[in-house]
Enzyme design. Structure first.
Site, PDB file in Angstrom:
ATOM      1  N   GLN A  43       0.739  -1.250   0.008  1.00  0.00           N
ATOM      2  CA  GLN A  43      -0.019   0.183   0.201  1.00  0.00           C
ATOM      3  C   GLN A  43       0.712   1.395  -0.094  1.00  0.00           C
ATOM      4  O   GLN A  43       1.752   1.416   0.831  1.00  0.00           O
ATOM      5  CB  GLN A  43      -0.930  -0.128   1.200  1.00  0.00           C
ATOM      6  CG  GLN A  43      -1.901   1.149   1.372  1.00  0.00           C
ATOM      7  CD  GLN A  43      -2.677   1.115   2.316  1.00  0.00           C
ATOM      8  OE1 GLN A  43      -2.463   1.764   3.378  1.00  0.00           O
ATOM      9  NE2 GLN A  43      -3.961   0.643   2.098  1.00  0.00           N
ATOM     10  N   CYS A  75      -6.790   6.977   4.619  1.00  0.00           N
ATOM     11  CA  CYS A  75      -6.085   7.071   5.999  1.00  0.00           C
ATOM     12  C   CYS A  75      -6.661   8.619   6.367  1.00  0.00           C
ATOM     13  O   CYS A  75      -6.584   9.663   5.737  1.00  0.00           O
ATOM     14  CB  CYS A  75      -4.611   7.213   5.567  1.00  0.00           C
ATOM     15  SG  CYS A  75      -3.647   7.335   7.461  1.00  0.00           S
ATOM     16  N   ALA A 218      -8.962  -5.619   9.979  1.00  0.00           N
ATOM     17  CA  ALA A 218      -7.735  -4.701  10.507  1.00  0.00           C
ATOM     18  C   ALA A 218      -7.640  -4.762  12.237  1.00  0.00           C
ATOM     19  O   ALA A 218      -7.039  -5.814  12.556  1.00  0.00           O
ATOM     20  CB  ALA A 218      -7.910  -3.157   9.964  1.00  0.00           C
ATOM     21  N   ARG A 219      -8.410  -3.942  12.773  1.00  0.00           N
ATOM     22  CA  ARG A 219      -8.179  -4.007  14.127  1.00  0.00           C
ATOM     23  C   ARG A 219      -8.955  -5.105  14.768  1.00  0.00           C
ATOM     24  O   ARG A 219      -8.173  -5.672  15.860  1.00  0.00           O
ATOM     25  CB  ARG A 219      -8.944  -2.727  14.871  1.00  0.00           C
ATOM     26  CG  ARG A 219      -8.421  -1.393  14.626  1.00  0.00           C
ATOM     27  CD  ARG A 219      -9.263  -0.267  15.241  1.00  0.00           C
ATOM     28  NE  ARG A 219     -10.616  -0.363  14.667  1.00  0.00           N
ATOM     29  CZ  ARG A 219     -11.888   0.016  15.248  1.00  0.00           C
ATOM     30  NH1 ARG A 219     -11.563   0.685  16.658  1.00  0.00           N
ATOM     31  NH2 ARG A 219     -12.842  -0.049  14.681  1.00  0.00           N
TER      32      ARG A 219
END
Length: 361
Positions: A43, A75, A218-219
């Site tokens: 990325q 982001c 993700a998290r």
């Protein structure tokens, strides 16, 4: 994560300009462990077309293990936003299109994908307009949509209804391509959803939606690394404290192999292990939950585990994380200090929780 069942992994976000300049620290980010091949995506972040093109070309020519090149347009960090990168590109869809077109032209056989959010501001989602523009240009292989705006950060639950709405736009486009004789050779565009996937129930609810092709975790994977195992088993898995500790041990061994066993290597391994525990400590064992499913954004009041180790693994004190690291990396030096980098505002305070998720006995 790969050893725990993840199908595809991604690098940390790398900045295009340092990549072009040959920065060693930036080129460390597209590196991957051999277990991650194939299925490893890199990325990058940039707002300049020539940087996007040159970075894509460099990665294409100088690496052999990259399966996907992803442009980060989601982001929310203020620094990136002020530079016109990350989620700032949601406000400049034409620039986003140019970046992706340039990357696609220079990436060789590596497919180019994009990650976006719903929009920059609350109550003003623009992903539908952006996605229609991206599909029309035909220079993106997959779109990952995080079901929040930049303004939200992580403060509210992801909007999966909106993710499904965008997925329907992608599915309609794919259907039109099948009917178009001149476009039949084009590969379909995939829609990947992202946001708050923390259980196998979250996963299957998303992928059963015909408009959503897959889910990026993700998290949820940082807090509960065996989530992929739960997805495979289609059930909650109550990992013991000893089993959870073994995951941290495995992480420590990878870290020492990567950074080395000298003082610098051990300190680097310890720092990253503590960063990992700044997420893993948030896991509440299934065996002491008052209700299911658990919510990713909830934080209960202080709870007590079924044994001392389980209580220690749930501690929010960074000194306890250092203590755990010493089990695998030896005594920390007096000069070692650790301040968590991730001070997430993604949870409610315990005073605001009406239904604490942990049994307080």
């Amino acid at each position: 994560m790969k050893t725990l069942g993840a199908d595809i992994t991604y690098s940390e976000m790398a900045f295009a300009l340092p990549l072009i300049q040959g920065s060693n620290s930036e080129w460390a980010l597209p590196k991957a462990h051999e277990s991650e091949y194939p299925g490893f995506g890199v990325q990058i972040a940039t707002s300049k077309n020539f940087q996007a093109c040159k970075a894509a070309e460099a990665i294409s020519k100088l690496t052999t293990h990259v399966s996907e090149l992803n442009l980060n347009c989601g982001c929310p960090i203020d620094l990136l936003y002020r530079q016109g990168q990350g989620s700032a590109l949601l406000e400049q869809p034409n620039r986003m299109v140019r970046l992706l077109k340039g990357m696609n032209y220079c990436s060789g056989d590596i497919p180019v994908t994009v990650k976006i959010r719903m929009g920059s501001r609350d109550n003003n989602p623009v992903a539908d307009v952006i996605v229609q523009k991206l599909l029309k240009e035909g220079d993106v292989a997959a779109i990952t949509l995080h079901g929040r705006s930049r303004q939200q950060r992580y403060t509210r639950e992801a909007d999966w209804d909106y993710v499904s709405k965008i997925g329907s736009i992608v599915q309609e486009y794919n259907a039109d391509q099948v009917e178009d004789k001149d476009a039949r050779d084009k590969r379909p565009v995939y829609l990947v959803g992202n946001g708050d996937c923390f259980t196998h129930e979250d996963w299957y609810k998303a992928v059963k939606d015909p408009n959503i092709d897959s889910v990026m975790i993700a998290r949820g994977a940082l807090i509960k690394p065996w989530i992929f195992e739960e997805i495979e088993a289609k059930q909650y898995i109550d990992k013991s404290a000893t089993e959870r500790l073994s995951i941290l041990e495995k992480y420590s061994k990878f870290a020492i192999t990567h950074w080395g066993s000298d003082e610098y290597g051990v300190n680097s391994a310890r720092r990253f292990l503590c960063e990992f525990m700044s997420f893993t400590h948030r896991y509440i064992p299934v065996g002491i939950l008052e209700r299911l499913p658990p919510k990713l954004n909830e934080r209960p009041p202080q709870w007590k585990g079924r044994n001392e180790l389980e209580t220690l693994l749930g501690s929010n004190d960074a000194n306890d994380w250092i203590k755990i690291s010493e089990m695998f990396l030896g005594k920390s030096s007096d000069s070692f200090k650790f301040i968590p980098k991730h001070k997430s505002n993604s949870y409610e305070t315990s005073e605001n929780l009406t239904n604490p998720v942990a049994n307080q006995e």
